[in-house]
Each structure stands twice: as structure tokens, then as C-alpha cells.
Design a protein around this motif. Structure first.
Motif, PDB file in Angstrom:
ATOM      1  N   ILE A 122       0.922  -0.876   0.198  1.00 14.19           N
ATOM      2  CA  ILE A 122      -0.090   0.226  -0.349  1.00 14.19           C
ATOM      3  C   ILE A 122       1.125   1.054  -0.034  1.00 14.19           C
ATOM      4  N   VAL A 123       1.534   0.987   0.412  1.00 14.21           N
ATOM      5  CA  VAL A 123       2.623   2.234   0.514  1.00 14.21           C
ATOM      6  C   VAL A 123       3.766   2.600  -0.575  1.00 14.21           C
ATOM      7  N   ALA A 124       4.085   1.087  -1.355  1.00 17.97           N
ATOM      8  CA  ALA A 124       4.340   1.410  -2.230  1.00 17.97           C
ATOM      9  C   ALA A 124       3.329   2.244  -4.295  1.00 17.97           C
ATOM     10  N   THR A 125       2.341   1.760  -3.918  1.00 19.36           N
ATOM     11  CA  THR A 125       0.796   2.171  -4.842  1.00 19.36           C
ATOM     12  C   THR A 125       0.632   3.803  -4.545  1.00 19.36           C
ATOM     13  N   CYS A 126       1.176   3.798  -2.645  1.00 18.59           N
ATOM     14  CA  CYS A 126       1.267   5.794  -2.635  1.00 18.59           C
ATOM     15  C   CYS A 126       1.635   6.400  -3.262  1.00 18.59           C
ATOM     16  N   LEU A 127       3.458   5.901  -3.020  1.00 16.19           N
ATOM     17  CA  LEU A 127       4.279   7.034  -3.347  1.00 16.19           C
ATOM     18  C   LEU A 127       4.453   6.287  -4.916  1.00 16.19           C
ATOM     19  N   VAL A 128       3.511   5.403  -5.305  1.00 16.32           N
ATOM     20  CA  VAL A 128       3.782   5.439  -7.343  1.00 16.32           C
ATOM     21  C   VAL A 128       3.054   6.134  -7.939  1.00 16.32           C
ATOM     22  N   SER A 129       1.728   6.549  -6.912  1.00 19.54           N
ATOM     23  CA  SER A 129       0.562   7.429  -7.263  1.00 19.54           C
ATOM     24  C   SER A 129       0.986   8.978  -7.027  1.00 19.54           C
ATOM     25  N   LEU A 130       1.599   9.557  -5.973  1.00 19.42           N
ATOM     26  CA  LEU A 130       1.948  10.659  -5.915  1.00 19.42           C
ATOM     27  C   LEU A 130       2.919  10.903  -6.812  1.00 19.42           C
ATOM     28  N   LEU A 131       3.962   9.841  -7.304  1.00 17.03           N
ATOM     29  CA  LEU A 131       5.369  10.174  -8.656  1.00 17.03           C
ATOM     30  C   LEU A 131       4.354  10.592 -10.034  1.00 17.03           C
ATOM     31  N   VAL A 132       4.193   9.293  -9.963  1.00 14.02           N
ATOM     32  CA  VAL A 132       3.087   9.604 -11.267  1.00 14.02           C
ATOM     33  C   VAL A 132       2.227  10.929 -11.495  1.00 14.02           C
ATOM     34  N   CYS A 133       1.142  11.401 -11.006  1.00 11.98           N
ATOM     35  CA  CYS A 133       0.167  12.378 -10.341  1.00 11.98           C
ATOM     36  C   CYS A 133       1.656  13.939 -10.028  1.00 11.98           C
ATOM     37  N   CYS A 134       3.159  13.846  -9.822  1.00  9.90           N
ATOM     38  CA  CYS A 134       3.499  14.459  -9.944  1.00  9.90           C
ATOM     39  C   CYS A 134       4.415  15.396 -11.419  1.00  9.90           C
ATOM     40  N   GLY A 135       4.119  13.795 -11.888  1.00 13.57           N
ATOM     41  CA  GLY A 135       4.826  13.668 -13.243  1.00 13.57           C
ATOM     42  C   GLY A 135       3.809  14.465 -13.998  1.00 13.57           C
ATOM     43  N   LEU A 136       2.538  14.259 -13.719  1.00 15.92           N
ATOM     44  CA  LEU A 136       1.928  15.050 -14.856  1.00 15.92           C
ATOM     45  C   LEU A 136       0.970  16.378 -14.511  1.00 15.92           C
ATOM     46  N   ALA A 137       1.618  16.690 -13.131  1.00 15.25           N
ATOM     47  CA  ALA A 137       1.026  18.106 -12.697  1.00 15.25           C
ATOM     48  C   ALA A 137       2.530  18.856 -13.499  1.00 15.25           C
ATOM     49  N   TRP A 138       4.151  18.460 -13.297  1.00 13.96           N
ATOM     50  CA  TRP A 138       4.929  19.151 -14.602  1.00 13.96           C
ATOM     51  C   TRP A 138       4.679  19.717 -15.937  1.00 13.96           C
ATOM     52  N   TRP A 139       4.143  18.278 -16.665  1.00 17.34           N
ATOM     53  CA  TRP A 139       3.045  17.875 -17.407  1.00 17.34           C
ATOM     54  C   TRP A 139       2.447  19.198 -17.990  1.00 17.34           C
ATOM     55  N   GLN A 140       1.153  19.413 -16.779  1.00 18.13           N
ATOM     56  CA  GLN A 140       0.295  20.511 -17.569  1.00 18.13           C
ATOM     57  C   GLN A 140       1.116  22.049 -16.482  1.00 18.13           C
ATOM     58  N   TRP A 141       1.938  21.612 -16.177  1.00 16.38           N
ATOM     59  CA  TRP A 141       2.603  23.460 -16.333  1.00 16.38           C
ATOM     60  C   TRP A 141       3.187  23.657 -17.087  1.00 16.38           C
ATOM     61  N   ASP A 142       3.915  22.570 -17.878  1.00 16.73           N
ATOM     62  CA  ASP A 142       4.324  23.052 -19.354  1.00 16.73           C
ATOM     63  C   ASP A 142       3.397  23.250 -20.514  1.00 16.73           C
ATOM     64  N   ARG A 143       1.897  23.006 -20.302  1.00 19.60           N
ATOM     65  CA  ARG A 143       1.572  22.931 -21.004  1.00 19.60           C
ATOM     66  C   ARG A 143       0.909  24.622 -20.346  1.00 19.60           C
ATOM     67  N   PHE A 144       0.439  25.180 -19.660  1.00 19.95           N
ATOM     68  CA  PHE A 144      -0.065  25.969 -19.312  1.00 19.95           C
ATOM     69  C   PHE A 144       0.751  27.005 -19.366  1.00 19.95           C
ATOM     70  N   THR A 145       2.680  27.084 -19.204  1.00 26.85           N
ATOM     71  CA  THR A 145       3.645  28.414 -19.627  1.00 26.85           C
ATOM     72  C   THR A 145       4.092  28.207 -21.165  1.00 26.85           C
ATOM     73  N   SER A 146       3.257  27.366 -22.271  1.00 28.87           N
ATOM     74  CA  SER A 146       3.403  27.415 -23.090  1.00 28.87           C
ATOM     75  C   SER A 146       2.421  28.544 -24.435  1.00 28.87           C
ATOM     76  N   ALA A 147       3.031  28.707 -25.592  1.00 23.25           N
ATOM     77  CA  ALA A 147       2.175  29.569 -25.796  1.00 23.25           C
ATOM     78  C   ALA A 147       0.718  29.079 -25.942  1.00 23.25           C
ATOM     79  N   ASN A 148      -0.098  27.983 -26.394  1.00 26.33           N
ATOM     80  CA  ASN A 148      -0.731  27.810 -26.316  1.00 26.33           C
ATOM     81  C   ASN A 148      -1.892  26.832 -25.157  1.00 26.33           C
ATOM     82  N   GLY A 149      -0.972  27.657 -23.852  1.00 28.60           N
ATOM     83  CA  GLY A 149      -1.779  27.309 -22.552  1.00 28.60           C
ATOM     84  C   GLY A 149      -3.125  28.139 -22.295  1.00 28.60           C
ATOM     85  N   THR A 150      -3.865  26.956 -21.442  1.00 28.22           N
ATOM     86  CA  THR A 150      -4.977  27.599 -20.793  1.00 28.22           C
ATOM     87  C   THR A 150      -4.814  27.668 -19.505  1.00 28.22           C
ATOM     88  N   PHE A 151      -5.442  28.719 -18.321  1.00 28.22           N
ATOM     89  CA  PHE A 151      -5.961  28.398 -17.337  1.00 28.22           C
ATOM     90  C   PHE A 151      -6.230  26.636 -16.926  1.00 28.22           C
TER      91      PHE A 151
END
Length: 114
Positions: A3-32
Motif C-alpha cells: 500500500i505504501v509503494a502504491t501511494c508513492l507511485v501514485s504521488l510520483l505519477v501525479c506529480c509528473g502529470l502536474a509538471w506536464w500540465q505546468w509545461d502546457r500552461f507556460t507554452s504559447a497555447n496554454g490555458t487556465f
């Protein structure tokens, strides 16, 4: 441990997705909307850890309390309302004819099935 490993993997994957969305937001066609996802993804990643913590807390609380039978609530029988309208027992003539017709159809179906 799984369960702890699942929680850590979940957090890492979701932080990666947040970073990806931040890159999309800062790009020329990013939205709020992308910025909203940047804020949501870490929360999604923390949710399994929160549920694990919450379940453990509830389990510890349940083990600490001795089990006692739940008291039975006595519910009084419903009483008729004094201001309830009295319904007429006289059957409508058209309704009576329709009910007779339905009984005849049912009888025919019963005979056909035999």
C-alpha cells in the motif's frame, strides 16, 4: 508495504502529470484549465495516502472501543390522521367496466396457456 509503494507511485505519477500540465500552461497555447490541472494532480496523488491514513485511524478507533450491541429504537405504530379524507368506496362505473375487461383478458390468457 504494498500500500505504501502504491501511494508513492501514485504521488510520483501525479506529480509528473502536474509538471506536464505546468509545461502546457507556460507554452504559447496554454490555458487556465492547464493551471487548474497543475493544482489538482498533486491532490489526486495524495488521495491514496490520505485514504490509507484514514482507514488506519478508523480501524484503530474501532479496536479501541469495546463492541456493545446497538440499542433498538422503538418506533410507535403509525396512527391515522384525523383530518385524512375519507375515500369513497363506490367504484366509478367506467373504472368497473375497465376492470371487468381486464379480468376477461386475463381469463382468456389463462385458458390459452393451458
Amino acid at each position: 508495504m504494498a500500500i505504501v509503494a502504491t501511494c508513492l507511485v501514485s504521488l510520483l505519477v501525479c506529480c509528473g502529470l502536474a509538471w506536464w500540465q505546468w509545461d502546457r500552461f507556460t507554452s504559447a497555447n496554454g490555458t487556465f484549465q492547464n493551471l487548474g490541472y497543475v493544482l489538482q494532480w498533486p491532490l489526486f496523488g495524495l488521495f491514496p495516502a490520505f485514504m490509507f491514513w484514514r482507514i488506519r485511524r478508523l480501524r484503530e478507533k474501532a479496536e479501541a472501543q469495546p463492541e456493545e450491541p446497538a440499542p433498538k429504537a422503538e418506533v410507535p405504530a403509525p396512527r391515522p390522521r384525523p383530518d385524512a379524507p375519507a375515500y369513497a368506496t363506490d367504484e366509478d362505473e367506467e373504472l368497473a367496466a375497465y376492470n371487468r375487461y381486464l379480468r376477461e383478458l386475463n381469463a382468456r390468457d389463462q385458458q390459452a396457456a393451458e
